[in-house]
Design an enzyme around this catalytic site. Structure first.
Site, PDB file in Angstrom:
ATOM      1  N   ARG A   1       0.985  -1.315   0.269  1.00 14.76           N
ATOM      2  CA  ARG A   1      -0.247   0.197   0.070  1.00 14.76           C
ATOM      3  C   ARG A   1       0.779   1.297   0.295  1.00 14.76           C
ATOM      4  O   ARG A   1       0.810   1.903   0.287  1.00 14.76           O
ATOM      5  CB  ARG A   1      -0.926  -0.050   1.335  1.00 14.76           C
TER       6      ARG A   1
ATOM      7  N   SER B   1     -10.561  -1.126   3.655  1.00 17.93           N
ATOM      8  CA  SER B   1     -10.090  -1.941   5.167  1.00 17.93           C
ATOM      9  C   SER B   1      -9.620  -0.170   5.872  1.00 17.93           C
ATOM     10  O   SER B   1      -9.180   0.921   5.343  1.00 17.93           O
ATOM     11  CB  SER B   1      -8.906  -2.736   4.648  1.00 17.93           C
TER      12      SER B   1
ATOM     13  N   GLU C   1      -5.187   2.750   6.514  1.00 17.59           N
ATOM     14  CA  GLU C   1      -4.528   2.984   5.529  1.00 17.59           C
ATOM     15  C   GLU C   1      -5.662   4.301   4.891  1.00 17.59           C
ATOM     16  O   GLU C   1      -4.526   4.782   3.550  1.00 17.59           O
ATOM     17  CB  GLU C   1      -5.294   1.863   4.841  1.00 17.59           C
TER      18      GLU C   1
HETATM   19  C1  LIG Z   1     -15.407  -1.682  -0.390  1.00 15.68           C
HETATM   20  C2  LIG Z   1     -14.597  -0.724  -0.107  1.00 15.68           C
HETATM   21  C3  LIG Z   1     -13.768  -2.269  -1.024  1.00 15.68           C
HETATM   22  C4  LIG Z   1     -11.755  -1.724  -1.162  1.00 15.68           C
HETATM   23  N1  LIG Z   1     -11.140  -2.675  -1.458  1.00 15.68           N
HETATM   24  C5  LIG Z   1     -10.219  -2.727  -2.098  1.00 15.68           C
HETATM   25  C6  LIG Z   1      -8.578  -3.567  -1.687  1.00 15.68           C
HETATM   26  O1  LIG Z   1      -9.196  -4.713  -1.622  1.00 15.68           O
HETATM   27  N2  LIG Z   1      -7.678  -3.610  -2.541  1.00 15.68           N
HETATM   28  C7  LIG Z   1      -7.423  -1.677  -2.353  1.00 15.68           C
HETATM   29  O2  LIG Z   1      -5.593  -2.134  -2.399  1.00 15.68           O
HETATM   30  N3  LIG Z   1      -8.049  -1.236  -1.796  1.00 15.68           N
HETATM   31  C8  LIG Z   1      -9.547  -1.313  -1.205  1.00 15.68           C
HETATM   32  N4  LIG Z   1      -9.843  -0.687  -1.616  1.00 15.68           N
HETATM   33  C9  LIG Z   1      -9.909   1.172  -1.461  1.00 15.68           C
HETATM   34  C10 LIG Z   1      -9.696   2.285  -2.316  1.00 15.68           C
HETATM   35  O3  LIG Z   1     -10.702   1.664  -3.019  1.00 15.68           O
HETATM   36  C11 LIG Z   1      -8.378   1.596  -3.002  1.00 15.68           C
HETATM   37  O4  LIG Z   1      -7.109   2.590  -2.725  1.00 15.68           O
HETATM   38  C12 LIG Z   1      -8.471   2.692  -4.400  1.00 15.68           C
HETATM   39  O5  LIG Z   1      -6.532   1.913  -5.117  1.00 15.68           O
HETATM   40  C13 LIG Z   1      -8.484   3.964  -4.473  1.00 15.68           C
HETATM   41  O6  LIG Z   1      -8.761   4.826  -5.504  1.00 15.68           O
HETATM   42  P1  LIG Z   1      -9.286   5.950  -5.785  1.00 15.68           P
HETATM   43  O7  LIG Z   1      -9.535   6.574  -7.639  1.00 15.68           O
HETATM   44  O8  LIG Z   1     -10.922   5.809  -5.303  1.00 15.68           O
HETATM   45  O9  LIG Z   1      -8.321   7.043  -4.862  1.00 15.68           O
HETATM   46  P2  LIG Z   1      -8.910   8.420  -3.661  1.00 15.68           P
HETATM   47  O10 LIG Z   1      -8.960   8.165  -2.302  1.00 15.68           O
HETATM   48  O11 LIG Z   1      -9.165   9.271  -5.003  1.00 15.68           O
HETATM   49  O12 LIG Z   1      -7.220   9.146  -3.682  1.00 15.68           O
HETATM   50  C14 LIG Z   1      -6.489   8.251  -2.378  1.00 15.68           C
HETATM   51  C15 LIG Z   1      -5.003   9.027  -2.637  1.00 15.68           C
HETATM   52  O13 LIG Z   1      -4.593   8.429  -4.143  1.00 15.68           O
HETATM   53  C16 LIG Z   1      -3.975   9.900  -4.589  1.00 15.68           C
HETATM   54  N5  LIG Z   1      -4.699   9.832  -6.077  1.00 15.68           N
HETATM   55  C17 LIG Z   1      -5.544   9.482  -6.499  1.00 15.68           C
HETATM   56  N6  LIG Z   1      -5.663   9.697  -7.935  1.00 15.68           N
HETATM   57  C18 LIG Z   1      -4.040  10.545  -8.164  1.00 15.68           C
HETATM   58  C19 LIG Z   1      -3.352  10.445  -9.513  1.00 15.68           C
HETATM   59  N7  LIG Z   1      -3.802  10.914 -10.322  1.00 15.68           N
HETATM   60  N8  LIG Z   1      -1.934  11.291  -8.653  1.00 15.68           N
HETATM   61  C20 LIG Z   1      -1.924  11.191  -7.473  1.00 15.68           C
HETATM   62  N9  LIG Z   1      -2.499  11.350  -6.743  1.00 15.68           N
HETATM   63  C21 LIG Z   1      -3.486  10.466  -7.047  1.00 15.68           C
HETATM   64  C22 LIG Z   1      -5.438  10.541  -3.657  1.00 15.68           C
HETATM   65  O14 LIG Z   1      -4.809  12.278  -3.639  1.00 15.68           O
HETATM   66  C23 LIG Z   1      -5.053  10.168  -2.587  1.00 15.68           C
HETATM   67  O15 LIG Z   1      -3.349  10.258  -1.427  1.00 15.68           O
HETATM   68  C24 LIG Z   1     -11.458  -0.484  -0.904  1.00 15.68           C
HETATM   69  C25 LIG Z   1     -12.257   0.264  -1.114  1.00 15.68           C
HETATM   70  C26 LIG Z   1     -13.406   0.143  -0.563  1.00 15.68           C
HETATM   71  C27 LIG Z   1     -15.109   1.865  -0.566  1.00 15.68           C
END
Ligand SMILES: Cc1cc2nc3c(=O)[nH]c(=O)nc-3n(C[C@H](O)[C@H](O)[C@H](O)COP(=O)(O)OP(=O)(O)OC[C@H]3O[C@@H](n4cnc5c(N)ncnc54)[C@H](O)[C@@H]3O)c2cc1C
Length: 309
Positions: free
Chosen positions: A177, A227, A297
């Protein structure tokens, strides 16, 4: 109206950026459904619009924060005093043989399905992760035995200090992560992934199986940010939380899920303050019982930028 905001609105519109919102309720743009208003939000449709918006904001002195789907994000109840840049408009996928290029705003689950239908294997693990490619590279998102590190050959970025560039292989600093993007100001624009050939029916069946596992184990019926804590080496944090007697424990409407103790869920009108208090209680109980410090996380966005929870 605050002068910084009027300056941004004027200069951004001079650059042809049209999709700008004021006082955007972040509770409607995060999977946790928590958070106050962002003063400004931009929804760029191209790399140029994105880099222009960030350049203008930085020149004016407004904080900037990138958001994909907001699925790993807890936003302060007071919102954000700057510009949220949403990446969802950068949504192109290009396929060439076993190589896939996906822009930062591409939906991960849609990408997993799309490559599966073309008989490309290796991305099944991401099916059901409700984020974007950019957020997944940033977080090195992973599940069911794989992670972005295993498929991402290189990623392209732009930074207001370094301009455009590419990080390849180990330069991306992938760990559990964790990625090199967590330090500095690089914005992920897209990434190149190498997959391998497989049988579309079998790949799609794996995707369906992993989605069913998620539905069975995870509290998907409530808003959350996935998580809440990173795994402690060799341990499942959810199990540690359950063994500390905290399954179902709540602060207001923020609750340790009764289905999966690794998740904090929003039972209705949870506030950021309640989640932070609950996180503190969980950390303290685990430390008292096991003598270890568990790490969050979820990323926490305060009114002036990201801080560690
Ligand atoms: C129901 C559920 C299940 C999940 N299961 C998992 C799982 O199995 N495994 C897992 O790893 N995660 C899981 N997650 C967490 C999450 O979905 C992941 O971490 C996902 O990769 C985040 O993507 P996002 O686009 O929503 O990022 P955001 O939440 O929008 O941003 C997360 C971080 O990334 C940064 N960021 C986003 N885009 C960019 C970019 N283009 N350039 C630079 N920085 C950026 C943001 O500033 C922030 O710090 C889960 C979440 C939920 C709600």
């Amino acid at each position: 109206m605050n002068k910084l905001i009027t300056d941004f609105l004027k200069e951004a519109s001079d650059k042809g950026i049209t999709d700008i919102k004021r006082d955007l309720p972040m509770s409607e743009y995060t999977t946790f459904k928590i958070g106050g208003n962002a003063d400004l939000a931009v929804f760029p449709k191209s790399r140029e619009e994105l880099t222009d918006a960030v350049t203008v904001a930085k020149a004016i002195g407004l904080p900037v924060y990138l958001v994909g789907k907001g699925s790993n994000l807890l936003v302060s109840d007071e919102g954000f005093r700057g510009v949220i840049v949403f990446t969802g408009g950068l949504d192109k996928i290009t396929l060439e043989g076993n190589c896939v290029y996906a822009e930062a705003g591409v939906n991960l689950t849609a990408l997993s399905r799309s490559v599966a239908e073309r008989g490309l294997s290796g991305h099944e693990f991401a099916c059901g992760i409700p984020g974007t490619v950019g957020g997944a590279v940033y977080m090195n998102a992973g599940a069911y035995g794989s992670e972005m590190k295993n498929v991402t050959v290189s990623s392209d970025y732009w930074s207001s200090t370094l301009g455009f560039g590419t990080l390849s292989g180990d330069e991306q600093g992938f760990g559990y992560r964790e990625s090199a993007y967590m330090k500095g100001d690089k914005i992920i624009l897209g990434c190149k992934m190498m997959l391998w050939e497989g049988n579309p029916e079998e790949i799609l069946a794996t995707c369906r199986e992993l989605l069913a596992k998620r539905r069975e184990k995870q509290p998907l019926e409530y808003p959350s940010a996935g998580s809440s804590f990173k795994r402690y080496p060799g341990r499942f944090t959810g199990q540690m939380i359950e063994e500390a007697g905290l399954k179902g424990f709540s602060v207001g409407d923020a609750q340790v899920s009764t289905k999966h103790a690794g998740f904090i869920v929003n039972k209705g009108r949870a506030t950021c303050r309640e989640v932070i208090e609950l996180v503190g209680i969980i950390k303290e109980k685990i430390f008292d019982k096991e003598g270890v410090k568990i790490e969050c996380e979820i990323r926490y966005l305060s009114p002036l930028g990201e801080v560690t929870l």
